[in-house]
Structure formats: C-alpha cells, structure tokens
Design an enzyme around this catalytic site. Sequence first.
Site, mmCIF file in Angstrom:
data_model
loop_
_atom_site.group_PDB
_atom_site.id
_atom_site.type_symbol
_atom_site.label_atom_id
_atom_site.label_comp_id
_atom_site.label_asym_id
_atom_site.label_seq_id
_atom_site.Cartn_x
_atom_site.Cartn_y
_atom_site.Cartn_z
ATOM 1 C CG PHE A 104 61.907 -35.307 58.455
ATOM 2 C CD1 PHE A 104 62.555 -35.565 59.673
ATOM 3 C CD2 PHE A 104 61.861 -34.001 58.020
ATOM 4 C CE1 PHE A 104 63.146 -34.549 60.419
ATOM 5 C CE2 PHE A 104 62.457 -32.972 58.744
ATOM 6 C CZ PHE A 104 63.092 -33.254 59.944
ATOM 7 C CB SER A 161 55.778 -35.405 64.141
ATOM 8 O OG SER A 161 55.549 -34.761 62.908
ATOM 9 C CE1 TYR A 198 50.023 -36.410 65.393
ATOM 10 C CE2 TYR A 198 51.203 -34.872 63.973
ATOM 11 C CZ TYR A 198 51.057 -36.139 64.509
ATOM 12 O OH TYR A 198 51.950 -37.120 64.184
ATOM 13 C CG ASP A 209 50.671 -27.982 53.056
ATOM 14 O OD1 ASP A 209 50.513 -28.622 54.110
ATOM 15 O OD2 ASP A 209 50.417 -28.450 51.922
ATOM 16 C CE LYS A 266 52.690 -37.475 67.575
ATOM 17 N NZ LYS A 266 52.699 -38.820 68.123
#
Length: 337
Positions: free
Chosen positions: A177, A124, A148, A294, A152
């Site tokens: 993406f 990711s 998370y 974010d 990855k």
Amino acid sequence: MRVLLTGGTGYIGSHTAVALIDAGHQVTLLDNFANSKPTVLDRLSEITGVTMDFFEADVTDREAIDSVLAHRAFDAAIHFAAPKAVGESIARPLHYFNNGVGGTVTLLQAMDRRGIRNVVYSSSATVYGMSDELPFREDAPTEVINPYGRTKLMCEEILRDLRQSDERWNSIALRYFNPVGAHPSGLIGEDPQGVPANLMPFVAQVAVGRLPVLRIFGDDYPTPDGTGVRDYIHVMDLAEGHVAAVEHLATEPGHDVINLGTGNGISVLELVEAFERVAGVPIPTEVVGRRRGDGPASWADATKAGDVLGWTARRSLDEMVADAWRWQSQNPNGYPD
Ligand code: NAD
Ligand code: UDP
C-alpha cells in the site's frame, strides 16, 4: 538464509536489508544506482555493523546477473529493482517494460539456470485500480490504468505461470500500500529525486523548509473530510513483511499474492495534522484541484498476511511521522553524493 536484494540500495530494499540482518539472515545487495546512491551502503553498515555485500549491476544485463548468482549461494531473491514513477511510465512505457518486465524475466531466467527458485516480488496496490469496493482483498478484480501498474500485474502473472509450469518455483507477490517513514536511526530513508510526487516526503520537505506549501489535491472526495484516503504503512513494518515472506517460501512451497498494509485508511488532512503535532512544525497548505488518475480511497484487507505469513503491521501513524521527520531533519537534502 542468504538473500539477494535487487534494488537493494533503494528505499524499501535498504530497510529490508536491515530487517533481514536483524532476523539473522545474510544479504547481498544489487543495484544500478538509477534511483539511489552508494552512500546508502555506508549507512547500512553503520546501522547493522555488517559490511554490505554489494554488486553494481543492472537487472536487464544477463551476463552481469549470471555473474552475481555464480558468486554466492543464494537461497532466495527479493526483487525490488524497477523504476516506479507513474507519470514517467506513461511518457516512457518501453523503459518501464524493459526494466520492470524484461528485468524480471532476465533475473528469473538467471535464477532458473542456477536452481534458485524462491522469489519475493514487489507488487503494488495500484493493481486494484479505482474500484470503490473497500477494503481491497487479494481476490478482488485487478485493473491497471497506466504502464507502471501493467508491469506489476504482468510480473505477478509471470510468477503464477512459472509455478504452473514447474512446481520447483515458489513465489510471493507482495502488494504494497503506501510505504512511509524511515529507520528509527534517521540514517536511511526515502530520498526522492526532484520534487516528491508522494504525500509524506512532500510534507517532510515543507516541514524542513525545502518546499513552501503543500498543495492538497482535492477536498471534495466522498471521504469523511473530503481529502484522499490511503493506507500508510511504516517502511520497517513493510520490511519485516518481506522477512516473513522469504522465510515462508523456505518452508511452504507455492505461489501467492499478499497485501502489505495496515488495514487503516488515513486522509491527507489527518496525516498533515499528525505531522504538525509530532514534529511541532506548522505545514502551510492550499487546496487545489484533484490530481489526474487519483482515486478517493484505498486501504488493504490485511488479514491474509496475518493468516499466511503471521505478520501484521505494528507501528502507528505517529511513529511513521516521527521517523520520517527524524530522517528528513537529519538529512535535509537527502543522502550526500
Ligand atoms: P526505489 O527507487 O527507492 O528503489 C528501487 C531501486 O532499484 C533503486 O535503488 C534503483 O536504483 C534500482 N533499480 C531500478 N532499476 C534497476 C535496474 N534495471 N537494475 C538494477 N537496479 C535498478 O523504489 P522503492 O520505493 O524502494 O520501491 C521498490 C519496489 O517496490 C519497486 O519495484 C516499486 O515499484 C515497488 N513499490 C514501491 C512503492 C512505493 O510507494 N515506494 C509502492 C508499491 C510498489
Ligand atoms: N497528495 C496531495 N498532495 C501532494 C501529494 C499527494 O494532496 O503533494 C494526496 C493524493 O492526492 C492522495 C494522497 O495524498 O490522496 C496520497 O498520495 P501519494 O502520491 O503519496 O500516494 P498514491 O496516490 O500513489 O496512493
């Protein structure tokens, strides 16, 4: 080729199954239905005309995986199976490490025992963290900010170490993406459980009347219109990227990490405008504060995928929206049980 798709009934796995069959390959799907439904298998047969070869199994279950691998002569695996909710990974890190990392190790060990050593891994763009050095190139520094993301990056590193220890292992970690949209038939698509965390399925559920209003998480980012910018990629383009990757492994040995994105950044407001125009449905919005965790913007440098895999994303934002809308309007409550 015969390819094993772990997590094969999930969102990206199911679309990749179609793309592989379209390209003339044979697929076997494996899933524990933690985040998908058996109906997907009927829908896949309807689209492809092929009865799906399926095993219900958990990738953390060594005996079950050994048994699946013993029943077919696989050339490669594409490993999608893992939970994927960032917030849940903070609340339940062991669940994420067990399934995301433990499941990957269990699968790789089982593959090793059978001499199947070609694997494509679902990574990711989250591994780039919050850097503002855009676009993200594969050699940019990585940074993980939640369990998370760590699963990855750890799996990417496991694959790299494996190659260093044994040159018979070939792997490509694909850094996705923002996959959106659906197969153009409207028969398969993204079916989040509960209220969607991601923008496109949220907008689609507002459009279909399941949710009243889209909350825009911040309009004061340093972006052209102040809303968050992401690299949305049509899930069928992404699926075709997997076909290119698995075919590449068969002829070009090694380990690599490759972005799958379009290279274009789209803002929240641009996506909403496209949805209203293409679907012809108004999307009520309200601006609220930024969402924790974010970043302002993320998009890919997509040149490596073109150079190495001969793959580039072809589908436009309007196609992403049209296909997301067709799936949502034909299946307002997602897949039936
Ligand atoms: P998804 O939840 O729709 O699909 C994952 C599938 O794996 C589901 O069908 C689920 O039931 C299955 N699964 C989960 N744990 C399992 C286990 N232990 N054993 C067997 N099956 C199991 O998710 P998706 O969007 O298709 O994502 C696929 C992969 O791509 C995941 O690894 C995800 O982390 C990664 N990814 C997704 C995105 C995205 O935005 N969708 C972005 C980057 C990376
Ligand atoms: N977003 C939003 N409202 C929502 C969901 C998302 O404004 O209900 C914004 C989010 O802040 C980000 C963009 O839409 O700028 C994409 O979010 P998504 O969760 O789909 O992808 P990610 O942030 O994981 O890349």
